[in-house]
Design a protein around this motif. Structure first.
Motif, short mmCIF file in Angstrom:
data_model
loop_
_atom_site.label_atom_id
_atom_site.label_comp_id
_atom_site.label_asym_id
_atom_site.label_seq_id
_atom_site.Cartn_x
_atom_site.Cartn_y
_atom_site.Cartn_z
N VAL A 69 -114.00 19.87 19.41
CA VAL A 69 -114.79 20.89 18.71
C VAL A 69 -115.06 22.11 19.60
O VAL A 69 -114.86 23.26 19.18
N ASN A 70 -115.52 21.88 20.82
CA ASN A 70 -115.91 22.99 21.69
C ASN A 70 -114.72 23.59 22.43
O ASN A 70 -114.49 24.80 22.38
N GLY A 94 -111.50 24.02 19.92
CA GLY A 94 -111.76 24.93 18.80
C GLY A 94 -111.12 24.48 17.51
O GLY A 94 -110.74 25.31 16.68
N THR A 111 -110.49 23.57 13.84
CA THR A 111 -111.16 24.09 12.66
C THR A 111 -110.46 23.58 11.40
O THR A 111 -109.47 22.84 11.48
N ARG A 112 -110.96 23.99 10.25
CA ARG A 112 -110.46 23.49 8.97
C ARG A 112 -108.96 23.73 8.83
O ARG A 112 -108.47 24.84 9.07
N ASP A 160 -106.48 22.48 10.56
CA ASP A 160 -105.67 22.33 11.77
C ASP A 160 -104.97 20.97 11.80
O ASP A 160 -105.45 19.98 11.23
N ALA A 165 -114.57 18.48 12.39
CA ALA A 165 -114.25 19.90 12.32
C ALA A 165 -113.38 20.27 11.13
O ALA A 165 -113.15 21.45 10.87
#
Length: 361
Positions: free
Chosen positions: A172-173, A176, A178-179, A181, A202
């Motif tokens: 997540v951090n 990165g 995201t939707r 992926d 995520a």
């Protein structure tokens, strides 16, 4: 007045751990004493026992912990006695160049308690990652205490203190994710399974778990993997590409930390994709990659340290997700044990029999 409690120490490189009496001083300025309720058995504790971190024996082991603040020292305002907290090993300073730039998750001057816990003969103990939570009580910097919802089980919440946070944060951090992926995770132990769980949180639409053992791959499915690859039976790079339309994954997370797995991660990502190293290498390891490939493939090569987390932000959020039923932290707990069972837990951990053994106090 100082207190005498039971704790687990490592006296010498490779020697079996010992359950003994330790002395916990009253908290000084900026410090807190925490009554430990649960603490996970992490690979890092074994690294300490084996001299893989440093040689500052004896060590007070344990660092993935949750408990209740018992007392605080002068100037402490972030927690008070009675608060239910998860301990972290990166109390941010608020003053270094990273903190001043609004990036406290990268704090370059994190700190621990100033005082030392000791043995009864006065021998100072080195607490693992500045925590030392294989003990009934421990002394930490108050900034190492993060308040969370007390409805969460200590056995589950405490795992955010290291491995689970490292894996979720890597996705997540650092990564990165995201939707939509595609994500591949190489290595499906505790950290790798947490990375799988983070990718699902995520919104990744394809999560590929890679390991050498079918048992671990099945565990990864339980945390959200949509596809699995047994790297003992198939080339993981080719398999990941085949599962992503021939392109490679948007984010590939190496939760092993070997030159061979990092190279697999590098070539299994899509053009302009991201590689995240969260598995911990050893000092002698070296990596060779054609520099033209590094240049030509673009994207980002990142290392994730503690999941690039900010405990004050991430721990309460993840506990809330757990209580909402969106993140099953309890699924990482393979067994609950006592303080006297840690040496045997190391053996089970090395064999890969458990995701996490958790000491309950």
């Amino acid at each position: 007045m100082s207190q005498r409690v039971q704790g687990v120490i490592s006296r010498a490189k490779g020697a079996p751990v010992e359950l003994t009496t330790i002395v916990v001083p009253d908290p000084g300025p900026g410090e807190a004493v925490v009554r430990v309720q649960a603490c996970g058995v992490c690979h890092t504790d074994l690294h300490y026992r084996e001299g893989g971190i440093n040689d500052e024996y004896p060590f007070l082991l344990g660092h993935e912990a949750a408990g209740v603040v018992e007392s605080v020292g002068e100037g402490v305002v972030n927690v008070r006695p009675g608060d239910y907290v998860v301990l972290n090993w990166r109390a941010v300073c608020g003053e270094c160049r990273a903190c001043r730039r609004g990036r406290p998750q990268y704090c370059f001057d994190t700190h621990n308690a100033t005082q030392r816990m000791t043995l009864e003969d006065g021998t100072e103990l080195s607490p693992a990652l500045g925590i030392g939570a294989f003990a009934e009580k421990t002394l930490v910097a108050a900034g190492q205490c993060t308040k969370v919802d007390p409805e969460a089980s200590p056995a589950a919440a405490g795992l955010l203190g290291c491995g689970v946070m490292a894996g979720i944060g890597a996705a997540v951090n650092t990564g990165g994710v995201t939707r939509g992926d595609s994500v591949a995770v190489i290595g499906c132990g505790g950290v790798g399974c947490a990375a799988v769980a983070g990718a699902r949180l995520a919104g990744a639409n394809r999560i590929i778990a890679v390991d050498l053992e079918d048992r671990k791959l099945e565990q990864a499915r339980g945390f959200g993997a949509t596809h699995t690859v047994n790297a003992s039976a198939a080339d993981p790079v080719e398999a990941i590409r085949e599962l992503t339309g021939g392109f490679g994954a948007d984010v590939v997370i190496d939760a092993v930390g070997l030159p061979s797995t990092y190279e697999q991660a590098f070539y299994a990502r899509d053009l302009a994709g991201t590689v995240v190293l969260v598995g911990v290498p050893t000092p002698e390891m070296r990596l060779e990659l054609p520099l033209l490939d590094v240049f030509g493939r673009g994207g980002a090569l990142k290392s994730s340290w503690y999941g690039d987390c900010l405990p004050s932000r991430d721990f309460p959020m993840l506990v809330d997700l757990h209580l909402q039923g969106r993140l099953d932290l309890g699924a990482f707990v393979s067994e609950e044990i006592g303080l006297g069972d840690i040496e045997e837990a190391f053996v089970r951990m090395e064999r890969g029999d458990v995701l996490r053994s958790v000491v309950r106090l």
